[in-house]
Motif scaffolding. Structure first.
Motif, mmCIF file in Angstrom:
data_model
loop_
_atom_site.group_PDB
_atom_site.id
_atom_site.type_symbol
_atom_site.label_atom_id
_atom_site.label_comp_id
_atom_site.label_asym_id
_atom_site.label_seq_id
_atom_site.Cartn_x
_atom_site.Cartn_y
_atom_site.Cartn_z
ATOM 1 N N LEU A 217 -11.829 -2.574 37.349
ATOM 2 C CA LEU A 217 -13.047 -1.953 38.013
ATOM 3 C C LEU A 217 -13.795 -2.995 38.727
ATOM 4 C CD1 LEU A 217 -14.778 0.089 35.052
ATOM 5 C CD2 LEU A 217 -13.794 1.075 37.287
ATOM 6 N N LYS A 218 -13.340 -4.626 38.647
ATOM 7 C CA LYS A 218 -13.985 -5.528 39.503
ATOM 8 C C LYS A 218 -13.437 -5.606 40.852
ATOM 9 C CE LYS A 218 -14.587 -8.238 35.341
ATOM 10 N NZ LYS A 218 -14.155 -9.528 34.765
ATOM 11 N N ASP A 219 -12.322 -4.623 41.144
ATOM 12 C CA ASP A 219 -11.491 -4.673 42.408
ATOM 13 C C ASP A 219 -12.083 -3.491 43.123
ATOM 14 O OD1 ASP A 219 -9.561 -4.295 44.422
ATOM 15 O OD2 ASP A 219 -8.143 -5.404 43.154
ATOM 16 N N LEU A 220 -12.585 -3.800 44.333
ATOM 17 C CA LEU A 220 -13.191 -2.788 45.259
ATOM 18 C C LEU A 220 -12.228 -1.589 45.558
ATOM 19 C CD1 LEU A 220 -15.629 -4.659 47.393
ATOM 20 C CD2 LEU A 220 -16.143 -3.333 45.551
ATOM 21 N N ARG A 221 -10.834 -2.085 45.585
ATOM 22 C CA ARG A 221 -9.657 -1.020 46.001
ATOM 23 C C ARG A 221 -9.663 -0.032 44.857
ATOM 24 N NH1 ARG A 221 -4.773 -4.472 46.310
ATOM 25 N NH2 ARG A 221 -5.989 -5.492 44.656
ATOM 26 N N TYR A 222 -9.967 -0.340 43.779
ATOM 27 C CA TYR A 222 -9.778 0.526 42.587
ATOM 28 C C TYR A 222 -11.108 1.432 42.456
ATOM 29 C CZ TYR A 222 -8.811 2.437 37.755
ATOM 30 O OH TYR A 222 -8.724 3.069 36.763
ATOM 31 N N LEU A 223 -12.386 0.857 42.835
ATOM 32 C CA LEU A 223 -13.386 1.455 42.551
ATOM 33 C C LEU A 223 -13.375 2.717 43.824
ATOM 34 C CD1 LEU A 223 -16.032 -0.962 42.162
ATOM 35 C CD2 LEU A 223 -15.262 0.426 40.573
ATOM 36 N N ALA A 224 -12.920 2.297 44.894
ATOM 37 C CA ALA A 224 -12.703 3.182 46.095
ATOM 38 C C ALA A 224 -11.642 4.302 45.610
ATOM 39 C CB ALA A 224 -12.173 2.353 47.393
ATOM 40 N N ALA A 225 -10.591 3.910 45.044
ATOM 41 C CA ALA A 225 -9.523 4.955 44.924
ATOM 42 C C ALA A 225 -9.980 6.029 43.784
ATOM 43 C CB ALA A 225 -8.216 4.108 44.193
ATOM 44 N N LEU A 226 -10.797 5.431 42.829
ATOM 45 C CA LEU A 226 -11.575 6.207 42.104
ATOM 46 C C LEU A 226 -12.400 7.528 42.768
ATOM 47 C CD1 LEU A 226 -12.692 4.037 38.941
ATOM 48 C CD2 LEU A 226 -10.790 5.544 38.996
ATOM 49 N N ALA A 227 -13.248 7.048 43.601
ATOM 50 C CA ALA A 227 -13.931 7.897 44.205
ATOM 51 C C ALA A 227 -13.123 8.955 45.126
ATOM 52 C CB ALA A 227 -15.205 7.184 45.357
ATOM 53 N N ALA A 350 -4.625 6.393 33.614
ATOM 54 C CA ALA A 350 -5.251 7.422 33.002
ATOM 55 C C ALA A 350 -6.741 7.248 33.454
ATOM 56 C CB ALA A 350 -5.394 7.350 31.328
ATOM 57 N N THR A 351 -7.417 6.402 33.738
ATOM 58 C CA THR A 351 -8.912 6.412 34.435
ATOM 59 C C THR A 351 -8.775 7.120 35.760
ATOM 60 O OG1 THR A 351 -9.595 4.739 32.932
ATOM 61 C CG2 THR A 351 -10.941 5.223 34.796
ATOM 62 N N PHE A 352 -7.601 6.755 36.543
ATOM 63 C CA PHE A 352 -7.566 6.929 37.743
ATOM 64 C C PHE A 352 -7.396 8.635 37.769
ATOM 65 C CE2 PHE A 352 -4.537 8.131 41.170
ATOM 66 C CZ PHE A 352 -5.358 7.880 42.440
ATOM 67 N N GLN A 353 -6.572 8.966 36.804
ATOM 68 C CA GLN A 353 -6.390 10.408 36.740
ATOM 69 C C GLN A 353 -7.553 11.242 36.232
ATOM 70 O OE1 GLN A 353 -3.212 12.348 37.362
ATOM 71 N NE2 GLN A 353 -4.824 14.034 37.524
ATOM 72 N N MET A 354 -8.445 10.725 35.582
ATOM 73 C CA MET A 354 -9.618 11.228 34.916
ATOM 74 C C MET A 354 -10.567 11.595 35.913
ATOM 75 S SD MET A 354 -10.201 8.952 31.223
ATOM 76 C CE MET A 354 -11.831 9.871 30.925
ATOM 77 N N ALA A 355 -10.344 10.552 37.091
ATOM 78 C CA ALA A 355 -11.323 10.953 38.145
ATOM 79 C C ALA A 355 -11.190 12.131 38.822
ATOM 80 C CB ALA A 355 -11.342 9.760 38.934
ATOM 81 N N SER A 356 -9.802 12.335 39.056
ATOM 82 C CA SER A 356 -9.213 13.440 39.672
ATOM 83 C C SER A 356 -9.532 14.607 39.075
ATOM 84 C CB SER A 356 -7.753 13.462 39.858
ATOM 85 O OG SER A 356 -7.176 14.595 40.536
ATOM 86 N N ASP A 357 -9.379 14.582 37.773
ATOM 87 C CA ASP A 357 -9.512 15.771 36.918
ATOM 88 C C ASP A 357 -10.902 16.340 36.576
ATOM 89 O OD1 ASP A 357 -6.860 16.247 36.124
ATOM 90 O OD2 ASP A 357 -6.803 14.904 34.527
ATOM 91 N N THR A 358 -11.802 15.149 36.629
ATOM 92 C CA THR A 358 -13.239 15.340 36.690
ATOM 93 C C THR A 358 -13.718 16.271 37.821
ATOM 94 O OG1 THR A 358 -13.722 13.475 35.347
ATOM 95 C CG2 THR A 358 -15.848 14.532 36.449
#
Length: 427
Positions: A217-227, A350-358
């Protein structure tokens, strides 16, 4: 000549993808064609129990809800037990739940059985992504994600059309066929997949600890990918599956056939660009592809609500599919870049997938309520606005060094070609 042949052979070995990639591709096709069978008939099957648009949409959301709540456990199981066993178990769970869904005698049974399939779905989705992340060379991640997505899309192209045809013989038939296709996928994995662990037994190098979610979560790329994963789940896996078939049936009075055509058109648009988009992602970076994908998806989703003829609906679906095809390989490869190939990342995936499922959970419910209150135009406009808003965090995300160097090397190549001597040998 000998030197040239040796060089070409070396290039061929470097370009050859691991065999497990093709096993996952074949299994993905079997899963996707079955999922495509039920997608156009599921909302209308729910409405056959005399429920509202919102209630019919909840059936789609239930599947994603169970995927969401089980995702952390799925990530833990992948890290602990290995990808192969988790993958096969997940496929079998979905096969059984799909068969039970086809046999449902009430709306409540339909809701429960369809929802339970989400447990297995998250298991095989996370395990497949974990294996792809581990065995994919960094410079080919986008291409591999594109190939894997293409297998899914080819199944999704034929599945909805075939599902619409099978629905003419009864809305339960597609569920039975889907269950059988999942058993085929399980057999493919059981026989041919040889991987399934992060490291071989004779690997003596120190093993890095799994990547914690808090570190990712400290990586802006990951935060953007979650969005972008959230809004893509909302639009592509939620609204597209739950609302578009109802929109087609309500406005064109053509039943499951037009609904299947609309979903297949989306898949055609995605399949037409996804492989090229994955290659471009490896060559020129993830960020530009994701941004263009979100913009195209957002605009076409807004336009979809204004479609008043079947050709316009099909065209808007194709363009929306193109946007998703440009987006998906790059955002998935971005998450793989964040994790790397030398450590486990089951919980991060799993967290990345959870963003999509949400998004897939909230999308059909919220848009269903909006449609019931204000109509389809407003419902699609809300979805399109969310896709466009997801561009903002990507504007602040930085490309990894390898992507930046790829762009530089490409520019240098063009410069050298433009300024080469006239008699230079270039090939």
């Amino acid at each position: 000549m000998t030197g040239i042949n040796a060089t070409n052979q070396g290039k061929g070995s470097r370009n050859r993808l691991p065999a497990d990639i093709w096993v996952l591709v074949a299994a993905a096709f079997a899963v996707a064609i079955g999922y495509g069978l039920v997608a156009p008939v599921l909302p209308q099957f729910a409405q056959s129990f005399d429920v509202s648009v919102t209630a019919a949409s909840v059936v789609v959301s239930a599947f994603a809800f169970f995927r969401l709540v089980f995702a952390p456990t799925g990530g833990f199981l992948v890290d602990r037990l290995g990808e192969r066993s988790v993958y096969m178990t997940g496929l079998l769970i979905v096969a059984v739940s799909t068969l039970a869904t086809g046999l449902a005698q009430s709306y409540v049974q339909l809701l429960i059985f369809r929802g339970l399939g989400g447990l297995g779905s998250t298991m095989f989705t996370i395990s497949a992504m974990a294996l792809l992340t581990r065995i994919s060379p960094p410079g080919a991640r986008g291409r591999i994600m594109g190939i894997y997505a293409t297998a899914f899309l080819i199944g999704n192209i034929g599945g909805p059309v075939l599902g619409g045809v099978l629905a003419e013989f009864g809305m339960r038939i597609p569920f039975f066929v889907y269950s059988a296709s999942l058993l085929v996928a399980t057999a493919v994995v059981a026989i041919f997949l040889r991987g399934g662990r992060r490291r071989s037994s004779d690997d003596q190098t120190p093993e890095l600890p799994p990547l914690p979610v808090r570190e990712a979560l400290k990586d802006l790329r990951y935060l953007a990918a979650l969005a972008s994963s959230f809004v893509n789940g909302w639009a592509s896996f939620g609204v597209r599956v739950a609302i578009v078939p109802l929109f087609a049936a309500a406005n064109f009075d053509a039943g499951p056939g037009i609904a299947g055509t609309a979903l297949a058109s989306f898949a055609v648009g995605t399949a037409s660009v996804v492989s090229v988009a994955g290659w471009l992602s490896d060559r020129y970076g993830r960020k530009p592809l994701v941004i263009w994908g979100l913009v195209i998806s957002g605009v076409s989703t807004v336009v979809m609500g204004w479609c008043d003829t079947v050709p316009l609906l099909v065209a808007a679906s194709v363009v929306a599919g193109v946007g998703a095809g440009i987006l998906n390989p790059s955002q998935q490869a971005t998450v793989a870049d964040v994790i790397g190939s030398d450590r486990a990342g089951g919980k991060v995936l799993a967290t990345f997938q959870m963003a999509s499922d949400t998004g897939a959970i909230l999308g059909p419910v919220v848009v269903g309520l909006v449609v019931d209150a204000m109509g389809y135009k407003v419902g699609f406009a809300v979805s399109g606005a969310l896709l466009l808003a997801a561009v903002i965090p990507w504007l602040f995300a930085k490309e990894p060094r390898q992507a930046a160097s790829a762009v530089t090397s490409g520019s240098d190549l063009l410069h050298r070609l433009a300024n080469r001597p006239r008699d230079a040998v270039t090939w």
